[in-house]
Write a protein that holds these residues in place. Structure first.
Motif: not given
Length: 394
Positions: A7-9, A41-45
């Motif tokens: 599940t992408p989150n 940092g970075v945020e992804l899904k």
């Protein structure tokens, strides 16, 4: 069932301060879309299975955190209540082991350890209630790791898919004195825009981290080749075939073409011995020419477009040392005389000593080494007359 593996989150990839631009570059090169970037940092899904690829490939990251829940918590009781609602029994084996890390800034908490205990209690109590047995927990980050972020009344709980930090690349069995963290070394090489084909020269190499990272980058050897244990392996739902598939890709992607000339020198024979052992562990010992000599005797191949990178001692910030002043002046002279056609770099946390180099920096790239504010100073070392006129106007 909590299907975190597919599940992408929200996923946060952390890095040391000022390494974010290099982390962003790496994440994009792996084909991931960045939701947002910030200084650490970075945020992804993405899903946890996607984080397996990220964990194995990234050179500049620290931790890869998969968000399970965001919530409001004013105090430890509310924190416990919120965490008790998560189906931990579907994530952590009742006979397993887990640890808790945290980043806490809440007025009701005087020590982060107290917050960690609250998280641990919520997980253990929930699993005991559902399964009749409780997992073990403790300070070791080598099994399942859960991370709490809690600032004021805003809290978020994550699976830390990495466990032990990714910023160490696993080959430095013997660190030298004051070694440069591997993630920082990789970032400085990326900042130098070295193409991986021209020579890379690292005088005063210490325990060899810069030269080893250069060899790993040039041959496309990723940190995951040196590591067989990550936190994601210790959560329910982990499929080892995905890990081994990713690892096989890493092996297939190694660049077998002739590596560029990479030269590491140090006046200390002991430092060179340590460097060789670290390089052997990293699988790149054959790619680096090691020399025991004063830095000014280092062999510099006569080839355009090479990079020479120094990470000298920089003493404490206050009060410059006359011995180091002489060293910095000699580094400037050496680059000017012996490294024509190269780009020269000096990484230092001491601006007063930097003035002694006697060359004008074309760029000053900001980094931190631990808590110390540092600069990677870039010098264009021109052939012939151009550099003479530059020096006249200092």
């Amino acid at each position: 069932m909590m299907e975190v593996f597919n599940t992408p989150n929200k996923v946060i990839i952390t890095c040391n301060k000022r390494l974010s631009p290099y982390l962003q570059q790496e994440v994009k090169e792996l084909g991931f879309d960045i939701v947002r970037a910030f200084p650490t940092g970075v945020e992804l899904k993405v899903s946890i299975n996607d984080t397996i690829k990220l964990n194995l490939n990234l050179r500049t990251a620290s931790q890869i955190l998969y968000s399970l829940k965001e919530f409001t918590a004013n105090n430890p009781t509310e924190l416990y209540e919120q965490l008790s609602q998560i189906a931990w029994e579907e994530l952590i084996q009742f006979d397993g082991y887990f640890s808790v890390s945290s980043n806490v800034d809440n007025e009701t908490i005087s020590t982060p350890l107290f917050a960690n205990v609250k998280v641990k209690d919520a997980i253990v109590d929930r699993i005991k209630e559902k399964k009749g047995m409780r997992p073990n927990s403790g300070p070791d980050n080598n099994k399942a790791v859960v991370h709490l972020y809690w600032k004021d009344d805003r809290a978020e709980i994550f699976i830390d898919t990495s466990g032990e930090t990714l910023a160490k690349h696993g080959y430095r069995k013997i660190p030298g004195k004051a070694p440069m963290l591997e993630a920082l070394a990789a970032s400085t090489i990326m900042a130098s825009k070295w193409d991986g084909n021209a020579p890379f020269v690292n005088p005063m190499c210490g325990s060899g981290t810069l030269a080893i990272e250069a060899a790993l980058i040039a041959t496309n050897r990723k940190p995951g080749l040196l590591r067989m244990n990550y936190s994601f392996m210790h959560f329910i739902g982990y499929d080892e075939t995905i890990f081994f598939q990713e690892r096989r890709l890493l092996k297939d992607q190694i660049n077998k073409k002739a590596a560029p000339q990479i030269i590491a020198s140090d006046i200390s024979e002991e430092a060179i011995n340590v460097s060789k052992m670290n390089a052997r562990t990293a699988g790149v010992e054959q790619l680096i020419s090691f020399e025991v000599c004063d830095f000014a005797e280092t062999h510099v191949p006569k080839e355009e477009g090479g990079v020479i990178l120094f990470n000298p001692e920089y003493g404490e910030r206050l009060g410059t040392h006359s011995k180091l002043e002489i060293t910095y002046k000699r580094m400037g002279d050496f680059m000017k005389q012996e490294c024509k056609g190269y780009r020269g770099y000096i990484f230092t946390g001491n601006p007063d000593l930097a003035k002694k180099i006697g060359l004008r920096a074309s760029r000053r790239i900001e980094f931190y080494n631990g808590k110390l504010d540092c600069r990677l100073l870039e010098y264009e070392l021109y052939e012939g007359t151009r550099e003479k006129t530059k020096v006249l106007y200092e």
